[in-house]
Write a protein that holds these residues in place. Structure first.
Motif, PDB file in Angstrom:
ATOM      1  N   LEU A 164       0.883  -1.248   0.033  1.00 18.21           N
ATOM      2  CA  LEU A 164       0.022  -0.123   0.070  1.00 18.21           C
ATOM      3  C   LEU A 164       0.896   1.228   0.009  1.00 18.21           C
ATOM      4  N   TYR A 194      -0.525  -6.879   4.863  1.00 15.83           N
ATOM      5  CA  TYR A 194      -0.608  -5.545   3.956  1.00 15.83           C
ATOM      6  C   TYR A 194       0.704  -4.798   4.597  1.00 15.83           C
ATOM      7  N   PRO A 248       0.444   0.347   5.401  1.00 17.84           N
ATOM      8  CA  PRO A 248      -0.866   1.027   5.268  1.00 17.84           C
ATOM      9  C   PRO A 248      -0.595   2.462   6.156  1.00 17.84           C
ATOM     10  N   LYS A 284      -5.266   1.470   7.445  1.00 18.24           N
ATOM     11  CA  LYS A 284      -5.361   0.353   8.100  1.00 18.24           C
ATOM     12  C   LYS A 284      -6.751   0.279   8.978  1.00 18.24           C
TER      13      LYS A 284
END
Length: 132
Positions: free
Chosen positions: A56, A87, A90, A95
């Motif tokens: 991300l 992830y 983030p 998040k």
């Protein structure tokens, strides 16, 4: 109907799919992404992907109306045999959004503040360092 907004790159390396999301997404962008991924995954045997790693770093935001489409896609990965989604980097807003989307799904979700912190936990994936 609006034009699709958002960009992505992905690499399918069974049992993992590595995804990089870039920019801002609207509903049409999320739908275009899922269509592209499903087309490529359809070429593989069922349940050959068990892990998703989503970078991300370049993700900006998503529209409120695209959250329902995103949630449907994410909850579908559990049904397709995924065991975990990671992830990388983030933002706090992303998040919180992702935690909300996944709530109640019983999916193992992990967040990593940097690519390096991800690779420290998963040294066998060092080969994707340049891609991530």
């Amino acid at each position: 109907m609006f034009n699709a907004h958002g960009d992505w790159q992905y690499s399918i390396e069974p049992p993992i799919i590595f995804i990089k999301v870039i920019g801002s997404f609207n509903t049409e962008g999320v739908q275009a992404f899922t269509k592209a991924v499903f087309t490529d995954l359809a070429q593989l045997p069922a349940n050959s992907i068990e892990y998703a790693v989503i970078n991300l770093t370049e993700f900006e935001l998503t529209t409120a109306d695209s959250l329902a489409v995103t949630k449907e896609y994410f909850h579908g990965v559990k049904a397709r045999g995924y065991k975990q989604v990671d992830y990388i980097q983030p933002t706090l807003i992303a998040k919180n959004m992702l935690e909300s989307i996944w709530r109640g799904s019983d999916m193992n979700i992990q967040f990593y503040p940097t690519v390096q912190s991800y690779l420290e936990k998963h040294p066998d994936y060092e080969y994707v360092k340049n891609w991530l």
